[in-house]
Design an enzyme around this catalytic site. Structure first.
Site, PDB file in Angstrom:
ATOM      1  CG  ASP A  34       1.928  12.296   9.657  1.00 13.41           C
ATOM      2  OD1 ASP A  34       1.985  13.391   9.048  1.00 13.41           O
ATOM      3  OD2 ASP A  34       2.260  11.220   9.129  1.00 13.41           O
ATOM      4  CG  PHE A  90      12.146   5.927   8.290  1.00 14.08           C
ATOM      5  CD1 PHE A  90      13.490   5.781   8.603  1.00 14.08           C
ATOM      6  CD2 PHE A  90      11.681   7.170   7.901  1.00 14.08           C
ATOM      7  CE1 PHE A  90      14.355   6.857   8.557  1.00 14.08           C
ATOM      8  CE2 PHE A  90      12.546   8.258   7.848  1.00 14.08           C
ATOM      9  CZ  PHE A  90      13.888   8.102   8.174  1.00 14.08           C
ATOM     10  CB  THR A  98       1.835   0.284   4.878  1.00  6.05           C
ATOM     11  OG1 THR A  98       2.556   1.127   5.771  1.00  6.05           O
ATOM     12  CG2 THR A  98       0.487  -0.053   5.483  1.00  6.05           C
ATOM     13  CG  LEU A 116      -1.923  -1.118   1.326  1.00  3.78           C
ATOM     14  CD1 LEU A 116      -2.668  -1.052   2.653  1.00  3.78           C
ATOM     15  CD2 LEU A 116      -2.896  -1.075   0.154  1.00  3.78           C
ATOM     16  CE  LYS A 127       8.220  -1.513  -1.491  1.00  3.65           C
ATOM     17  NZ  LYS A 127       9.280  -2.066  -2.310  1.00  3.65           N
ATOM     18  CE  LYS A 186       4.184   2.659  10.067  1.00  2.00           C
ATOM     19  NZ  LYS A 186       3.682   3.803  10.848  1.00  2.00           N
TER      20      LYS A 186
END
Length: 181
Positions: free
Chosen positions: A140, A21, A24, A16, A18, A42
């Site tokens: 976030d 770090f 997903t 889904l 990248k 994740k």
């Protein structure tokens, strides 16, 4: 991703997202029957095998897992299903949310009706009120971390779900969080 099962029973279907770090994935839990077998995995990828980097990655991973666990069950936050370490990789498994992120709705040049904006903000603020009330700060909030849920359940259909608690911060003293009704 290899064809082997992650954690002994999670089969990756699709990548889904990248980042530098993490990766997903949409996956199937082979221990469950459809339609309840879809999940999101994740995978946190430390950038080096140095002790400091691994310790930092593990701390961030544990923070995200613990924060989701502490939030408990809320219809607008993905349920934490598991988190574990396998082959020096850190995995967090969550409920898969069917839907589309808000970057499709909130796009440059796409003017929204004022009533829709107010409704959207109220819904997101209600989620944040819950999260903050549990002593967690998301850090976030952006359209790609908000999914408009598609569900056969009319109580969940079109509800906004807040995802990606990777930058989360837990307050050490949650009593300083004020609740405004």
């Amino acid at each position: 991703m290899s064809e082997s099962l992650i954690g002994g029973h999670y089969q990756v279907i699709d990548c889904l997202r990248k980042t530098r770090f993490s990766e997903t994935y949409k996956a199937e839990d082979t221990h469950l029957l459809p339609p309840d077998n879809l999940c999101v995995i994740k995978k946190l990828q430390p950038q080096s095998n140095e002790a400091f980097v691994l310790e930092t990655a593990q701390r961030l991973f544990q923070n995200e897992g613990q924060a989701l666990g502490n939030l408990g069950i809320h219809p607008q936050i993905p349920r934490l299903l598991a988190y574990f370490v396998e082959n020096q990789n850190f995995y967090l498994v969550q409920e898969y949310i069917h839907g589309q992120d808000l970057s499709q709705e909130i796009a440059p040049g796409n003017q929204l009706d004022i009533k829709k904006v107010i409704s959207l903000l109220q819904e997101v603020l209600n989620i944040l009120n819950f999260v903050h009330g549990k002593g967690v700060i998301h850090r976030d909030i952006k359209p790609s971390n908000l999914i408009r849920r598609q569900s056969p359940d009319p109580n969940l259909q079109d509800r906004i779900v807040l995802i990606d608690f990777g930058a989360v911060k837990e307050l050490t003293n949650p009593t300083i969080v004020a609740s405004h009704d």
